[in-house]
Design a protein around this motif. Sequence first.
Motif, PDB file in Angstrom:
ATOM      1  N   THR A  65       0.805  -1.223   0.000  1.00  0.00           N
ATOM      2  CA  THR A  65       0.000   0.000   0.000  1.00  0.00           C
ATOM      3  C   THR A  65       0.838   1.272   0.000  1.00  0.00           C
ATOM      4  O   THR A  65       0.327   2.350  -0.239  1.00  0.00           O
ATOM      5  CB  THR A  65      -0.931   0.034   1.227  1.00  0.00           C
ATOM      6  N   GLY A  66       2.113   1.175   0.261  1.00  0.00           N
ATOM      7  CA  GLY A  66       2.959   2.363   0.280  1.00  0.00           C
ATOM      8  C   GLY A  66       2.824   3.115   1.594  1.00  0.00           C
ATOM      9  O   GLY A  66       2.002   2.799   2.443  1.00  0.00           O
ATOM     10  N   ASP A  67       3.643   4.157   1.747  1.00  0.00           N
ATOM     11  CA  ASP A  67       3.617   4.991   2.949  1.00  0.00           C
ATOM     12  C   ASP A  67       2.824   6.254   2.686  1.00  0.00           C
ATOM     13  O   ASP A  67       2.823   6.773   1.564  1.00  0.00           O
ATOM     14  CB  ASP A  67       5.049   5.382   3.351  1.00  0.00           C
ATOM     15  N   PRO A  68       2.191   6.795   3.709  1.00  0.00           N
ATOM     16  CA  PRO A  68       1.469   8.054   3.533  1.00  0.00           C
ATOM     17  C   PRO A  68       2.398   9.202   3.154  1.00  0.00           C
ATOM     18  O   PRO A  68       1.966  10.202   2.600  1.00  0.00           O
ATOM     19  CB  PRO A  68       0.832   8.313   4.903  1.00  0.00           C
ATOM     20  N   GLY A  69       3.689   9.046   3.418  1.00  0.00           N
ATOM     21  CA  GLY A  69       4.657  10.109   3.137  1.00  0.00           C
ATOM     22  C   GLY A  69       5.049  10.235   1.678  1.00  0.00           C
ATOM     23  O   GLY A  69       5.831  11.103   1.314  1.00  0.00           O
ATOM     24  N   GLY A  70       4.568   9.361   0.819  1.00  0.00           N
ATOM     25  CA  GLY A  70       4.884   9.538  -0.586  1.00  0.00           C
ATOM     26  C   GLY A  70       5.214   8.292  -1.372  1.00  0.00           C
ATOM     27  O   GLY A  70       5.240   8.342  -2.583  1.00  0.00           O
ATOM     28  N   GLU A  71       5.495   7.161  -0.713  1.00  0.00           N
ATOM     29  CA  GLU A  71       5.773   5.956  -1.482  1.00  0.00           C
ATOM     30  C   GLU A  71       4.476   5.459  -2.121  1.00  0.00           C
ATOM     31  O   GLU A  71       3.449   5.385  -1.464  1.00  0.00           O
ATOM     32  CB  GLU A  71       6.358   4.865  -0.594  1.00  0.00           C
ATOM     33  N   PRO A  72       4.516   5.111  -3.403  1.00  0.00           N
ATOM     34  CA  PRO A  72       3.287   4.687  -4.089  1.00  0.00           C
ATOM     35  C   PRO A  72       2.893   3.250  -3.745  1.00  0.00           C
ATOM     36  O   PRO A  72       3.720   2.458  -3.304  1.00  0.00           O
ATOM     37  CB  PRO A  72       3.672   4.790  -5.566  1.00  0.00           C
ATOM     38  N   ALA A  73       1.637   2.954  -3.968  1.00  0.00           N
ATOM     39  CA  ALA A  73       1.159   1.576  -3.842  1.00  0.00           C
ATOM     40  C   ALA A  73       1.598   0.818  -5.088  1.00  0.00           C
ATOM     41  O   ALA A  73       1.470   1.321  -6.201  1.00  0.00           O
ATOM     42  CB  ALA A  73      -0.360   1.550  -3.711  1.00  0.00           C
ATOM     43  N   VAL A  74       2.169  -0.373  -4.910  1.00  0.00           N
ATOM     44  CA  VAL A  74       2.677  -1.141  -6.047  1.00  0.00           C
ATOM     45  C   VAL A  74       2.274  -2.613  -5.918  1.00  0.00           C
ATOM     46  O   VAL A  74       1.898  -3.084  -4.850  1.00  0.00           O
ATOM     47  CB  VAL A  74       4.220  -1.043  -6.160  1.00  0.00           C
TER      48      VAL A  74
END
Length: 139
Positions: free
Chosen positions: A112-121
């Motif tokens: 799901t990624g991080d709320p800080g900017g990492e995308p969901a992949v």
Amino acid sequence: MIQQNLPGIKSLGYVQGKNLQRQMMMKSLAGLPVAIMTDITPINFVGNPTCEAASDYDNGGRIEKTTLKFITDEMIVHYPDIAFVVTDTNGESFVVGAREKPHPIIRMTISTGDPGGEPAVFSYEVTLYAQRSLIPCSV
């Protein structure tokens, strides 16, 4: 054990197995050319996908194991007979999968990624065990 690593993957896509030639693996083992004569659905990958094939003896015969790993931002349609087409940086193309069994084993992990900017992949690991599992082809 014989191992082959592709030098870098330039493009990646998939096709439905029912649209492929019959007996592609046997044609490749016999040295006959194999062609993909259908539309390839491209996969937009993130980072550097990897593909490696290892050949070894098993129960008195040769077996090849191909492992394709990649990360994408889209979910791939899971056909029961899906095959993946890989083109390396040298311009050579290979297909992992065929019309007939055995079909690739597909493992998908959703991040799901991080709320800080990492995308969901979506992370995929495609594994195929066959006499020839990384088949050279023309597209």
